[in-house]
Design a protein around this motif. Structure first.
Motif, PDB file in Angstrom:
ATOM      1  N   GLU A  63     -12.747  10.589 -13.853  1.00 56.69           N
ATOM      2  CA  GLU A  63     -11.810  11.525 -14.472  1.00 56.69           C
ATOM      3  C   GLU A  63     -12.563  12.519 -15.349  1.00 56.69           C
ATOM      4  O   GLU A  63     -12.298  13.731 -15.307  1.00 56.69           O
ATOM      5  N   GLU A  64     -13.535  12.017 -16.108  1.00 60.18           N
ATOM      6  CA  GLU A  64     -14.305  12.888 -17.003  1.00 60.18           C
ATOM      7  C   GLU A  64     -15.210  13.829 -16.215  1.00 60.18           C
ATOM      8  O   GLU A  64     -15.320  15.023 -16.541  1.00 60.18           O
ATOM      9  N   VAL A  65     -15.873  13.314 -15.169  1.00 55.67           N
ATOM     10  CA  VAL A  65     -16.729  14.162 -14.338  1.00 55.67           C
ATOM     11  C   VAL A  65     -15.902  15.282 -13.714  1.00 55.67           C
ATOM     12  O   VAL A  65     -16.311  16.449 -13.701  1.00 55.67           O
ATOM     13  N   GLY A  66     -14.739  14.930 -13.181  1.00 52.20           N
ATOM     14  CA  GLY A  66     -13.880  15.931 -12.562  1.00 52.20           C
ATOM     15  C   GLY A  66     -13.496  17.039 -13.528  1.00 52.20           C
ATOM     16  O   GLY A  66     -13.560  18.231 -13.191  1.00 52.20           O
ATOM     17  N   LYS A  67     -13.113  16.678 -14.733  1.00 54.87           N
ATOM     18  CA  LYS A  67     -12.710  17.670 -15.732  1.00 54.87           C
ATOM     19  C   LYS A  67     -13.848  18.640 -16.043  1.00 54.87           C
ATOM     20  O   LYS A  67     -13.615  19.835 -16.260  1.00 54.87           O
ATOM     21  N   GLN A  68     -15.073  18.129 -16.060  1.00 59.47           N
ATOM     22  CA  GLN A  68     -16.196  18.975 -16.435  1.00 59.47           C
ATOM     23  C   GLN A  68     -16.707  19.837 -15.289  1.00 59.47           C
ATOM     24  O   GLN A  68     -16.975  21.025 -15.473  1.00 59.47           O
ATOM     25  N   VAL A  69     -16.839  19.252 -14.076  1.00 55.99           N
ATOM     26  CA  VAL A  69     -17.458  20.019 -12.991  1.00 55.99           C
ATOM     27  C   VAL A  69     -16.562  21.149 -12.487  1.00 55.99           C
ATOM     28  O   VAL A  69     -17.065  22.170 -12.002  1.00 55.99           O
ATOM     29  N   VAL A  70     -15.231  20.989 -12.598  1.00 61.15           N
ATOM     30  CA  VAL A  70     -14.366  22.064 -12.106  1.00 61.15           C
ATOM     31  C   VAL A  70     -14.486  23.324 -12.960  1.00 61.15           C
ATOM     32  O   VAL A  70     -14.077  24.409 -12.534  1.00 61.15           O
ATOM     33  N   THR A  71     -15.061  23.192 -14.142  1.00 63.28           N
ATOM     34  CA  THR A  71     -15.219  24.361 -15.013  1.00 63.28           C
ATOM     35  C   THR A  71     -16.504  25.125 -14.724  1.00 63.28           C
ATOM     36  O   THR A  71     -16.644  26.271 -15.164  1.00 63.28           O
ATOM     37  N   CYS A  72     -17.452  24.519 -13.982  1.00 64.14           N
ATOM     38  CA  CYS A  72     -18.747  25.186 -13.828  1.00 64.14           C
ATOM     39  C   CYS A  72     -19.349  25.080 -12.427  1.00 64.14           C
ATOM     40  O   CYS A  72     -20.392  25.683 -12.168  1.00 64.14           O
ATOM     41  N   LEU A  73     -18.728  24.324 -11.523  1.00 67.76           N
ATOM     42  CA  LEU A  73     -19.268  24.183 -10.171  1.00 67.76           C
ATOM     43  C   LEU A  73     -18.254  24.662  -9.133  1.00 67.76           C
ATOM     44  O   LEU A  73     -17.168  25.116  -9.474  1.00 67.76           O
ATOM     45  N   PHE A  74     -18.619  24.524  -7.883  1.00 67.16           N
ATOM     46  CA  PHE A  74     -17.815  25.020  -6.770  1.00 67.16           C
ATOM     47  C   PHE A  74     -18.081  24.138  -5.557  1.00 67.16           C
ATOM     48  O   PHE A  74     -19.030  23.338  -5.538  1.00 67.16           O
ATOM     49  N   LEU A  75     -17.232  24.262  -4.549  1.00 68.02           N
ATOM     50  CA  LEU A  75     -17.472  23.578  -3.289  1.00 68.02           C
ATOM     51  C   LEU A  75     -18.418  24.410  -2.437  1.00 68.02           C
ATOM     52  O   LEU A  75     -18.334  25.641  -2.423  1.00 68.02           O
ATOM     53  N   THR A  76     -19.302  23.732  -1.728  1.00 65.00           N
ATOM     54  CA  THR A  76     -20.298  24.400  -0.889  1.00 65.00           C
ATOM     55  C   THR A  76     -20.706  23.437   0.216  1.00 65.00           C
ATOM     56  O   THR A  76     -20.548  22.222   0.053  1.00 65.00           O
ATOM     57  N   PRO A  77     -21.197  23.924   1.351  1.00 67.14           N
ATOM     58  CA  PRO A  77     -21.598  22.996   2.416  1.00 67.14           C
ATOM     59  C   PRO A  77     -22.670  22.018   1.963  1.00 67.14           C
ATOM     60  O   PRO A  77     -23.544  22.339   1.153  1.00 67.14           O
ATOM     61  N   LEU A  78     -22.593  20.826   2.505  1.00 63.21           N
ATOM     62  CA  LEU A  78     -23.535  19.746   2.201  1.00 63.21           C
ATOM     63  C   LEU A  78     -24.213  19.317   3.493  1.00 63.21           C
ATOM     64  O   LEU A  78     -23.542  19.091   4.502  1.00 63.21           O
ATOM     65  N   HIS A  79     -25.530  19.211   3.472  1.00 59.59           N
ATOM     66  CA  HIS A  79     -26.249  18.722   4.655  1.00 59.59           C
ATOM     67  C   HIS A  79     -26.034  17.232   4.828  1.00 59.59           C
ATOM     68  O   HIS A  79     -25.748  16.743   5.918  1.00 59.59           O
ATOM     69  N   GLY A  80     -26.184  16.491   3.741  1.00 56.87           N
ATOM     70  CA  GLY A  80     -25.916  15.059   3.769  1.00 56.87           C
ATOM     71  C   GLY A  80     -27.113  14.180   4.052  1.00 56.87           C
ATOM     72  O   GLY A  80     -27.114  12.996   3.717  1.00 56.87           O
ATOM     73  N   ASP A  81     -28.155  14.747   4.684  1.00 56.58           N
ATOM     74  CA  ASP A  81     -29.385  13.990   4.947  1.00 56.58           C
ATOM     75  C   ASP A  81     -30.572  14.936   4.780  1.00 56.58           C
ATOM     76  O   ASP A  81     -31.459  15.014   5.623  1.00 56.58           O
ATOM     77  N   TYR A  82     -30.546  15.651   3.664  1.00 53.80           N
ATOM     78  CA  TYR A  82     -31.512  16.725   3.427  1.00 53.80           C
ATOM     79  C   TYR A  82     -32.832  16.129   2.927  1.00 53.80           C
ATOM     80  O   TYR A  82     -33.043  15.949   1.730  1.00 53.80           O
ATOM     81  N   SER A  83     -33.693  15.815   3.874  1.00 51.12           N
ATOM     82  CA  SER A  83     -34.977  15.201   3.541  1.00 51.12           C
ATOM     83  C   SER A  83     -36.096  15.984   4.207  1.00 51.12           C
ATOM     84  O   SER A  83     -35.858  16.854   5.062  1.00 51.12           O
ATOM     85  N   ALA A  84     -37.343  15.656   3.837  1.00 52.62           N
ATOM     86  CA  ALA A  84     -38.494  16.353   4.401  1.00 52.62           C
ATOM     87  C   ALA A  84     -38.624  16.122   5.904  1.00 52.62           C
ATOM     88  O   ALA A  84     -39.303  16.888   6.593  1.00 52.62           O
ATOM     89  N   THR A  85     -37.968  15.089   6.416  1.00 50.65           N
ATOM     90  CA  THR A  85     -37.973  14.832   7.858  1.00 50.65           C
ATOM     91  C   THR A  85     -37.146  15.867   8.601  1.00 50.65           C
ATOM     92  O   THR A  85     -37.440  16.189   9.765  1.00 50.65           O
ATOM     93  N   ASN A  86     -36.140  16.412   7.962  1.00 54.98           N
ATOM     94  CA  ASN A  86     -35.202  17.322   8.624  1.00 54.98           C
ATOM     95  C   ASN A  86     -35.431  18.782   8.281  1.00 54.98           C
ATOM     96  O   ASN A  86     -34.566  19.630   8.532  1.00 54.98           O
ATOM     97  N   ILE A  87     -36.592  19.090   7.717  1.00 58.88           N
ATOM     98  CA  ILE A  87     -36.952  20.475   7.403  1.00 58.88           C
ATOM     99  C   ILE A  87     -38.221  20.828   8.177  1.00 58.88           C
ATOM    100  O   ILE A  87     -39.247  20.156   8.049  1.00 58.88           O
TER     101      ILE A  87
END
Length: 333
Positions: free
Chosen positions: A186-210
């Motif tokens: 609940e606390e994280v939600g209240k704080q992040v909505v004031t300064c962050l946004f939704l954006t695409p996520l890779h989900g397995d972003y490692s040096a193997t996949n770059i």
């Protein structure tokens, strides 16, 4: 099956800029993936007389799981519609169905994986500049991705996408409701909505996949665990965590190594701090948001591992989450 795949590629050759001559005698080399009877299978595709592959094919042996390829294809198409992001993707990407069995055919990456530059030395001092370069390369793409594709994050979105699934995970893992977890989310939600946004996520972003291509361009592969509704910083933290996992420096226990890096004052702690501050400055994100997202990222990874029915891998990620909350004041950034 390979004949069916070859015939399907030939029928769609114009999508891959292949001539009729190129398609006269396609050959396939199995690379990575899982045994034939289960899981994912990958192939490099060669034209007659060629020593360099022209295409990369992904398929999942179990037809019912082909929906994962469908999701990956749809996400790639969404990302490719953004001119700034498209050069980083393994394009073209075409979803085909030989024998009603979905396969994803992509452009092949011609560089080297970033993981290949990882040193096997136990001495951090001699590889510090290399780690800094690789952290920078990973951050470079994420600043383009997260800077160009953003959606407003509302509190109801946060609850639907994160709070509810995470509380369900916690109940299943612990066998009961946890008021402390409810209050935390609940606390994280209240704080992040004031300064962050939704954006695409890779989900397995490692040096193997770059892939780092000869001209210095980056190509990001394996989007099958991706999502169009992620949070900034999650991919960056996952990249650094996995990178630290793969180092050969002390301490030998890789999970302890991660804790020491994030909550200590080592050289690698300094590299993490530099990378996070640079990202936050570029994205105009307050640093306190990064401090919120780090433990949250560990919790998300624990949930992901649990959903893959890997309780063994859930425990260390969940432990990192609890440790991050406990040692929040000791964070290196």
């Amino acid at each position: 099956m390979l004949n069916e795949i070859a015939n399907t590629i030939i029928k769609s050759r114009h999508a891959f800029s292949l001539s009729e001559q190129d398609c006269r005698n396609l050959s396939f080399l199995k690379v990575g993936g899982n045994p034939w009877a289960e899981g994912r299978i990958n192939y490099l595709v060669f034209t007659e007389g060629s020593t360099a592959p022209v295409l990369f094919v992904k398929m999942i042996r179990e037809r019912a799981k082909g929906v994962a390829l469908q999701r990956e294809y749809e996400l790639l198409q969404q990302l490719a519609s953004h001119n700034a992001v498209a050069p980083f993707l393994p394009l073209p990407a075409v979803l085909l169905s030989p024998g009603d069995h979905p396969i994803l055919v992509q452009g092949v990456c011609r560089g080297r994986r970033l993981i290949s530059s990882l040193s096997k030395s136990p001495f951090l001092f001699h590889q510090q500049s290399r780690i800094a370069r690789n952290f920078h390369q990973a951050s470079r793409f994420l600043k383009v991705l997260n800077g160009n594709i953003q959606q407003t994050l509302r509190i109801e979105d946060f609850h639907r996408l994160f709070t509810e699934p995470l509380l369900s995970f916690e109940r299943t893992l612990m066998g009961k409701n946890d008021p402390v977890m409810e209050a935390y989310l609940e606390e994280v939600g209240k704080q992040v909505v004031t300064c962050l946004f939704l954006t695409p996520l890779h989900g397995d972003y490692s040096a193997t996949n770059i892939f780092l291509e000869p001209q210095g361009d980056l190509k990001i592969i394996d989007w099958e665990t991706g999502s169009s509704n992620g949070l900034p910083l999650c991919d960056l933290f996952y990249f650094m965590t996995k990178y630290i996992h793969n180092l050969k420096i002390l301490p030998k226990n890789r999970w302890r190594r991660v804790e020491t890096a994030y909550f200590g004052k080592t050289r690698i702690s300094g590299l993490i701090e530099e990378t996070v501050l640079d990202y936050c400055t570029s994205m105009k994100i307050p640093v306190h948001a990064a401090r919120l997202i780090l433990p949250f990222h560990f919790l998300l990874k624990a949930k992901t591992k649990f959903s893959m029915r890997s309780r063994e891998m859930t425990a260390p990620w969940y432990s990192l989450f609890r440790s991050a909350l406990k040692h929040e004041r000791d964070l290196c950034f």
